[in-house]
Structures are given as structure tokens and as C-alpha cells.
Design a protein around this motif. Structure first.
Motif, short mmCIF file in Angstrom:
data_model
loop_
_atom_site.label_atom_id
_atom_site.label_comp_id
_atom_site.label_asym_id
_atom_site.label_seq_id
_atom_site.Cartn_x
_atom_site.Cartn_y
_atom_site.Cartn_z
N ALA A 4 -1.66 6.28 -0.31
CA ALA A 4 -1.20 4.96 -0.75
C ALA A 4 -2.03 4.56 -1.95
O ALA A 4 -3.20 4.91 -2.04
CB ALA A 4 -1.37 3.93 0.36
N CYS A 7 -5.32 -0.67 -3.09
CA CYS A 7 -4.92 -2.08 -2.94
C CYS A 7 -6.16 -2.89 -2.60
O CYS A 7 -7.08 -2.38 -1.98
CB CYS A 7 -3.91 -2.23 -1.80
N GLU A 44 8.95 -0.79 0.33
CA GLU A 44 8.33 -0.79 -0.99
C GLU A 44 8.14 0.61 -1.56
O GLU A 44 7.79 0.77 -2.72
CB GLU A 44 6.98 -1.51 -0.94
N ILE A 46 5.76 2.73 -1.10
CA ILE A 46 4.41 2.99 -1.59
C ILE A 46 3.69 4.05 -0.77
O ILE A 46 2.59 4.44 -1.11
CB ILE A 46 3.56 1.70 -1.64
#
Length: 64
Positions: A4, A7, A44, A46
Motif C-alpha cells: 500500500a 499514508c 480505491e 490502493i
């Protein structure tokens, strides 16, 4: 391995959505199909599915 993007590790109190940061992880043997289904369920897109040979099998068109 699933990867991922990086973030921030923050979650606003005004949202019910959590953000998780990870460099990726190996899926235990026998759980590969379930992990692929989970990645495909991400709206999404992701969550990347990286195969043992280094190719990205999900989402379509993603680059390693």
C-alpha cells in the motif's frame, strides 16, 4: 506480497475511516485467494497484489 502507498498514520475523529500505513506483507500459504479477493474489494484500488515473481497482478495496469 501486498503493498500500500505510504499514508499518514492519522485518523480524524470526525470520520469513521481509518488509514493504515504499511510497507507490505506476505500472505500466509493457503490464504492467497482470499487476499486477492480482499484487494479486489477495495473501492480505491490502493491495495496492490505483487506475485512471487515481482509482477503486479492487481489492480490492472499498476506498475511495480
Amino acid at each position: 506480497m501486498f503493498n500500500a502507498p505510504q499514508c499518514p498514520k492519522t485518523c480524524s475523529p470526525s470520520t469513521t475511516m481509518a488509514i493504515i500505513a504499511t510497507e507490505g506483507f506476505d500472505v500466509p500459504e493457503g490464504m492467497e485467494q482470499l487476499a486477492r479477493r480482499g484487494a479486489k474489494a477495495c473501492p480505491e484500488r490502493i491495495i496492490l497484489v505483487e506475485e512471487d515473481d515481482g509482477t503486479i497482478s492487481w489492480p490492472p495496469g499498476a506498475a511495480a
